[in-house]
Design a protein around this motif. Sequence first.
Motif, PDB file in Angstrom:
ATOM      1  N   LEU A  44       0.824  -1.212   0.000  1.00 23.73           N
ATOM      2  CA  LEU A  44       0.000   0.000   0.000  1.00 23.73           C
ATOM      3  C   LEU A  44       0.855   1.258   0.000  1.00 23.73           C
ATOM      4  CD1 LEU A  44      -2.797  -1.081   2.513  1.00 23.73           C
ATOM      5  CD2 LEU A  44      -2.837  -1.126   0.013  1.00 23.73           C
ATOM      6  N   ILE A  45       2.160   1.090  -0.130  1.00 25.88           N
ATOM      7  CA  ILE A  45       3.090   2.217  -0.221  1.00 25.88           C
ATOM      8  C   ILE A  45       3.321   2.502  -1.700  1.00 25.88           C
ATOM      9  CG2 ILE A  45       5.385   3.050   0.392  1.00 25.88           C
ATOM     10  CD1 ILE A  45       5.350   1.013   2.698  1.00 25.88           C
ATOM     11  N   PRO A  46       2.966   3.694  -2.183  1.00 26.15           N
ATOM     12  CA  PRO A  46       2.999   3.958  -3.631  1.00 26.15           C
ATOM     13  C   PRO A  46       4.346   3.717  -4.301  1.00 26.15           C
ATOM     14  CG  PRO A  46       1.788   5.696  -2.497  1.00 26.15           C
ATOM     15  CD  PRO A  46       2.395   4.833  -1.434  1.00 26.15           C
ATOM     16  N   LEU A  72       7.838  -0.399  13.529  1.00 29.76           N
ATOM     17  CA  LEU A  72       7.951   0.520  12.399  1.00 29.76           C
ATOM     18  C   LEU A  72       6.622   1.230  12.141  1.00 29.76           C
ATOM     19  CD1 LEU A  72      10.401   1.191  10.705  1.00 29.76           C
ATOM     20  CD2 LEU A  72       9.531  -0.330   8.940  1.00 29.76           C
ATOM     21  N   GLY A  73       5.524   0.497  12.254  1.00 26.31           N
ATOM     22  CA  GLY A  73       4.221   1.121  12.073  1.00 26.31           C
ATOM     23  C   GLY A  73       3.982   2.221  13.094  1.00 26.31           C
ATOM     24  N   THR A  74       4.336   1.964  14.337  1.00 27.94           N
ATOM     25  CA  THR A  74       4.180   2.977  15.376  1.00 27.94           C
ATOM     26  C   THR A  74       5.082   4.176  15.115  1.00 27.94           C
ATOM     27  OG1 THR A  74       3.653   1.250  16.990  1.00 27.94           O
ATOM     28  CG2 THR A  74       4.276   3.402  17.867  1.00 27.94           C
ATOM     29  N   ALA A  75       6.303   3.912  14.666  1.00 25.76           N
ATOM     30  CA  ALA A  75       7.250   4.990  14.387  1.00 25.76           C
ATOM     31  C   ALA A  75       6.750   5.920  13.293  1.00 25.76           C
ATOM     32  CB  ALA A  75       8.609   4.408  14.005  1.00 25.76           C
ATOM     33  N   PHE A  76       6.085   5.353  12.283  1.00 22.23           N
ATOM     34  CA  PHE A  76       5.626   6.158  11.150  1.00 22.23           C
ATOM     35  C   PHE A  76       4.133   6.490  11.207  1.00 22.23           C
ATOM     36  CE2 PHE A  76       9.483   4.204   9.209  1.00 22.23           C
ATOM     37  CZ  PHE A  76      10.154   5.394   8.923  1.00 22.23           C
ATOM     38  N   GLY A  77       3.473   6.098  12.285  1.00 18.64           N
ATOM     39  CA  GLY A  77       2.053   6.389  12.409  1.00 18.64           C
ATOM     40  C   GLY A  77       1.208   5.664  11.385  1.00 18.64           C
ATOM     41  N   ALA A  78       1.589   4.420  11.069  1.00 21.40           N
ATOM     42  CA  ALA A  78       0.889   3.633  10.059  1.00 21.40           C
ATOM     43  C   ALA A  78       0.439   2.305  10.664  1.00 21.40           C
ATOM     44  CB  ALA A  78       1.799   3.361   8.868  1.00 21.40           C
ATOM     45  N   PRO A  79      -0.639   1.725  10.155  1.00 18.77           N
ATOM     46  CA  PRO A  79      -1.067   0.410  10.647  1.00 18.77           C
ATOM     47  C   PRO A  79       0.028  -0.626  10.395  1.00 18.77           C
ATOM     48  CG  PRO A  79      -2.804   1.426   9.331  1.00 18.77           C
ATOM     49  CD  PRO A  79      -1.573   2.264   9.137  1.00 18.77           C
ATOM     50  N   PRO A  80       0.337  -1.462  11.380  1.00 12.71           N
ATOM     51  CA  PRO A  80       1.368  -2.481  11.188  1.00 12.71           C
ATOM     52  C   PRO A  80       1.131  -3.378   9.980  1.00 12.71           C
ATOM     53  CG  PRO A  80       0.805  -2.306  13.505  1.00 12.71           C
ATOM     54  CD  PRO A  80      -0.178  -1.454  12.752  1.00 12.71           C
ATOM     55  N   VAL A 113      24.838  -0.795   0.001  1.00 15.91           N
ATOM     56  CA  VAL A 113      23.787  -1.080   0.966  1.00 15.91           C
ATOM     57  C   VAL A 113      22.761   0.044   0.902  1.00 15.91           C
ATOM     58  CG1 VAL A 113      25.090   0.015   2.868  1.00 15.91           C
ATOM     59  CG2 VAL A 113      23.178  -1.535   3.379  1.00 15.91           C
ATOM     60  N   GLY A 114      21.508  -0.353   0.745  1.00 15.85           N
ATOM     61  CA  GLY A 114      20.423   0.610   0.755  1.00 15.85           C
ATOM     62  C   GLY A 114      19.746   0.603   2.115  1.00 15.85           C
ATOM     63  N   LEU A 115      19.575   1.779   2.688  1.00 12.73           N
ATOM     64  CA  LEU A 115      18.894   1.921   3.969  1.00 12.73           C
ATOM     65  C   LEU A 115      17.466   2.369   3.725  1.00 12.73           C
ATOM     66  CD1 LEU A 115      22.032   2.343   4.570  1.00 12.73           C
ATOM     67  CD2 LEU A 115      21.280   3.497   6.654  1.00 12.73           C
ATOM     68  N   ALA A 116      16.518   1.767   4.434  1.00 12.41           N
ATOM     69  CA  ALA A 116      15.111   2.117   4.263  1.00 12.41           C
ATOM     70  C   ALA A 116      14.377   1.963   5.580  1.00 12.41           C
ATOM     71  CB  ALA A 116      14.469   1.231   3.199  1.00 12.41           C
ATOM     72  N   ASN A 117      13.304   2.712   5.709  1.00 18.17           N
ATOM     73  CA  ASN A 117      12.402   2.558   6.861  1.00 18.17           C
ATOM     74  C   ASN A 117      13.132   2.668   8.191  1.00 18.17           C
ATOM     75  OD1 ASN A 117      11.169   0.042   4.760  1.00 18.17           O
ATOM     76  ND2 ASN A 117      10.064   1.938   5.114  1.00 18.17           N
ATOM     77  N   ILE A 118      13.998   3.668   8.329  1.00 13.57           N
ATOM     78  CA  ILE A 118      14.649   3.914   9.607  1.00 13.57           C
ATOM     79  C   ILE A 118      13.683   4.725  10.451  1.00 13.57           C
ATOM     80  CG2 ILE A 118      16.665   4.843  10.788  1.00 13.57           C
ATOM     81  CD1 ILE A 118      17.323   2.599   8.835  1.00 13.57           C
ATOM     82  N   GLY A 119      13.085   4.093  11.452  1.00  8.94           N
ATOM     83  CA  GLY A 119      12.066   4.770  12.255  1.00  8.94           C
ATOM     84  C   GLY A 119      12.271   4.574  13.741  1.00  8.94           C
ATOM     85  N   VAL A 120      12.013   5.629  14.505  1.00  8.50           N
ATOM     86  CA  VAL A 120      12.134   5.594  15.966  1.00  8.50           C
ATOM     87  C   VAL A 120      10.808   6.045  16.571  1.00  8.50           C
ATOM     88  CG1 VAL A 120      13.334   6.549  17.977  1.00  8.50           C
ATOM     89  CG2 VAL A 120      14.613   6.034  15.879  1.00  8.50           C
TER      90      VAL A 120
END
Length: 258
Positions: A45-47, A145-153, A194-201
Amino acid sequence: MTEQDAVRAAAEAFQAATERLADVVPNGFHQRGPADALLTVTGSLIPVLNGIMSVSDVPDAQEITLLCEKLQPYVEQLPWSIRLRGEAGQEITGLAARHGLTTRTEQPFMLLSLKDAQERQGTGSGSVTVRPLAADEHETFATVLGTAFGAPPMIISSLYTPHVLGQPFVTTYLAETDGTPVGAGLAIVGERHVGLANIGVLPVHRRRGAGRALVEAILRDASAAGAHTAYLHSSDEALPLFEQLGFRTRESWSVFTA
């Protein structure tokens, strides 16, 4: 290798990583265009995880048009995007608009030599520990990660299944403080990059060293695995952190979404 060569190599590594991800996702689909632009469908669901990516210096409008036509049956119920490394131009901008992709954003494409990263490595935050996650810990990854980005897990777990997280080129990481999960991130290693993605705190734990600890752990492991360069696309909010760690914006990519 010139700086432009290094940027192009990192962009191609990113495109290859996206293709590999689509290849291992159940019901995923990918196809290259005549000028090597990439069409991918992951079902996310991520464009930006469905759509068309061109890493050419000058995007081929005819190729993008062709791939848009091929993509339509796959994204009738999915959000999607057109992502371009080179200048979009009026023809592609108009094409995107005709497909309902009227929102255009610019994403900084940032690079870091892992040799430079080693010289910048700090002592870290004593209260934060970082560890790789096992594939069967996918729910923990999705929840944090969902909590970090405010998205449903479920948005995270629908893509990052145990099968995907068990792939040798994918590693997820969990940052913890006193045993409590406070952040998560993902790395994809390939083509000596190395590609970094979805780094969330988690919001209540930000600015306490967890983000830095996550990135430094990813860079150490990638260097040990033979990678020489790290790349990422950053949000405006995370930009200062990555700059502090030595990443530099080398160019800006255009992303068209609905």
